[in-house]
Design an enzyme around this catalytic site. Structure first.
Site, PDB file in Angstrom:
ATOM      1  N   SER A  69      51.529  32.770  34.992  1.00  0.00           N
ATOM      2  CA  SER A  69      51.891  33.114  33.617  1.00  0.00           C
ATOM      3  C   SER A  69      53.407  33.209  33.445  1.00  0.00           C
ATOM      4  O   SER A  69      54.151  33.449  34.391  1.00  0.00           O
ATOM      5  CB  SER A  69      51.267  34.462  33.233  1.00  0.00           C
ATOM      6  OG  SER A  69      49.869  34.431  33.385  1.00  0.00           O
TER       7      SER A  69
HETATM    8  N1  SAH Z   1      47.795  36.427  37.338  1.00  0.00           N
HETATM    9  C1  SAH Z   1      48.000  35.027  37.687  1.00  0.00           C
HETATM   10  C2  SAH Z   1      47.717  34.105  36.523  1.00  0.00           C
HETATM   11  C3  SAH Z   1      46.590  33.235  36.903  1.00  0.00           C
HETATM   12  S1  SAH Z   1      45.891  32.185  35.677  1.00  0.00           S
HETATM   13  C4  SAH Z   1      49.379  34.817  38.281  1.00  0.00           C
HETATM   14  O1  SAH Z   1      50.182  35.748  38.240  1.00  0.00           O
HETATM   15  O2  SAH Z   1      49.637  33.739  38.832  1.00  0.00           O
HETATM   16  C5  SAH Z   1      44.226  32.836  35.654  1.00  0.00           C
HETATM   17  C6  SAH Z   1      43.423  32.727  36.912  1.00  0.00           C
HETATM   18  O3  SAH Z   1      42.137  33.249  36.606  1.00  0.00           O
HETATM   19  C7  SAH Z   1      43.185  31.322  37.445  1.00  0.00           C
HETATM   20  O4  SAH Z   1      43.650  31.236  38.755  1.00  0.00           O
HETATM   21  C8  SAH Z   1      41.667  31.154  37.370  1.00  0.00           C
HETATM   22  O5  SAH Z   1      41.134  30.398  38.447  1.00  0.00           O
HETATM   23  C9  SAH Z   1      41.196  32.578  37.420  1.00  0.00           C
HETATM   24  N2  SAH Z   1      39.858  32.835  36.904  1.00  0.00           N
HETATM   25  C10 SAH Z   1      39.245  32.307  35.820  1.00  0.00           C
HETATM   26  N3  SAH Z   1      38.007  32.841  35.672  1.00  0.00           N
HETATM   27  C11 SAH Z   1      37.838  33.720  36.695  1.00  0.00           C
HETATM   28  C12 SAH Z   1      36.777  34.599  37.104  1.00  0.00           C
HETATM   29  N4  SAH Z   1      35.619  34.673  36.428  1.00  0.00           N
HETATM   30  N5  SAH Z   1      36.955  35.360  38.196  1.00  0.00           N
HETATM   31  C13 SAH Z   1      38.113  35.294  38.900  1.00  0.00           C
HETATM   32  N6  SAH Z   1      39.143  34.497  38.573  1.00  0.00           N
HETATM   33  C14 SAH Z   1      39.013  33.726  37.484  1.00  0.00           C
END
Ligand code: SAH
Length: 222
Positions: A69
Site C-alpha cells: 500500500s
Molecule cells: N499490508 C500489505 C498490503 C497487502 S495488499 C503490505 O503492507 O504490503 C492485500 C493482501 O491481502 C494481498 O497480499 C492479498 O493476497 C491478501 N489477501 C486477500 N484476501 C485475503 C484473505 N482472505 N486472507 C488473507 N490475505 C488475503
C-alpha cells in the site's frame, strides 16, 4: 546496479522526506505513527527491481497481482487503529509485511495472515531481515480471522470486502478497534472504523479508498 544496504544514508534521507511531505504535511499527527514510519526500512519490503521507488507516494506491485500500500494509507490506517503499546493486533492481508512491521513498532504483538503462501514466506523472511520479532505470519484465509489468538485490541484488514466479516467482529476485544475497506464493488471501497463497546458496535466511515479484493469465505468468495 549496486545493492543498497539497510542503513544506506540515501534511503534514510528519502524515508525522512516521505514522513515529512507525505504524512506530517497531510493529516498524520500521531507521533507514534510518524516514529514507526520513520523507522521501518520500506526498501526491504519492495521487490529488488523497485527499490529505488520505495519512498514514492503510491502503491507498488509485489507479485501475485498484489501491492504494497501507499505509505500514506499505511499511516492513516495505523492512526485510525489508535494503538497502545500493550495492544495485540490482527492484520488480514500480510502482502509484503511492511504494514505488519509498522504496527509491530506500535503494539506488543502482531498476528498477520496472508492467503498467498509465497507472499507469506517472503514477508516472514523480510521481517526477520528487518530485525522485527513480535510478528507472527500465518498462511490462510484471514476473512475468518484467526480465532486461536483472539481477542484482539486492533484488527486491520488491508483488502476490500463486501461487509465486515462476522468472525472479525467476534474476535475484537471490548474497547477494540477494527479498520477495513468495505464496498459493494470489488475495486472501490470506503475505509470504515468499527469500535466494540460494552453495549455493542459503533461504525464510522472515514475515507474513500481502492484496495485489492478480500478473497475468502467471508470476503468475495474463493
Ligand atoms: N499490508 C500489505 C498490503 C497487502 S495488499 C503490505 O503492507 O504490503 C492485500 C493482501 O491481502 C494481498 O497480499 C492479498 O493476497 C491478501 N489477501 C486477500 N484476501 C485475503 C484473505 N482472505 N486472507 C488473507 N490475505 C488475503
Amino acid at each position: 546496479m549496486r545493492t543498497p544496504r539497510r542503513d544506506d544514508p540515501d534511503y534514510q534521507a528519502a524515508r525522512q522526506r516521505m514522513v515529512e511531505h507525505q504524512l506530517a504535511a497531510r493529516d498524520i499527527t500521531d507521533q507514534r505513527v510518524l516514529a514507526a514510519m520513520a523507522a521501518v526500512p520500506r526498501e526491504l519490503f519492495v521487490p529488488d527491481s523497485l527499490r529505488h521507488q520505495a519512498y514514492t507516494d503510491g502503491p507498488l506491485p509485489i507479485g501475485e497481482g498484489q501491492t504494497i500500500s501507499q505509505p500514506y494509507i499505511v499511516a492513516f490506517m495505523a492512526q485510525a487503529l489508535d494503538l497502545a503499546p500493550q495492544d495485540r493486533v490482527l492484520e488480514v492481508g500480510t502482502g509484503s509485511g511492511y504494514g505488519a512491521a509498522v504496527l509491530a513498532l506500535m503494539a506488543a504483538e502482531v498476528i498477520t495472515i496472508e492467503r498467498h503462501r509465497t507472499l507469506a514466506e517472503r514477508a516472514r523472511a523480510t521481517l526477520r531481515e528487518a530485525g522485527i520479532e513480535n510478528v507472527t505470519v500465518i498462511t490462510g484465509d484471514g476473512s475468518r480471522g484467526y480465532s486461536e489468538k483472539a481477542p484482539y485490541d486492533g484488527i486491520i484488514v488491508t483488502a476490500g470486502g463486501p461487509r465486515i466479516p462476522d468472525s472479525l467482529r467476534k474476535q475484537l476485544a471490548s474497547g477494540g478497534r477494527l479498520v477495513m475497506p468495505v464496498g459493494s464493488s470489488r475495486t472501490l471501497q470506503t475505509l470504515v472504523r468499527l469500535r466494540r463497546t460494552e453495549s455493542g458496535f459503533q461504525e464510522e466511515p472515514l475515507v474513500a479508498v481502492r484496495f485489492v479484493p478480500l478473497v475468502g469465505k467471508e470476503g468475495w468468495g474463493d
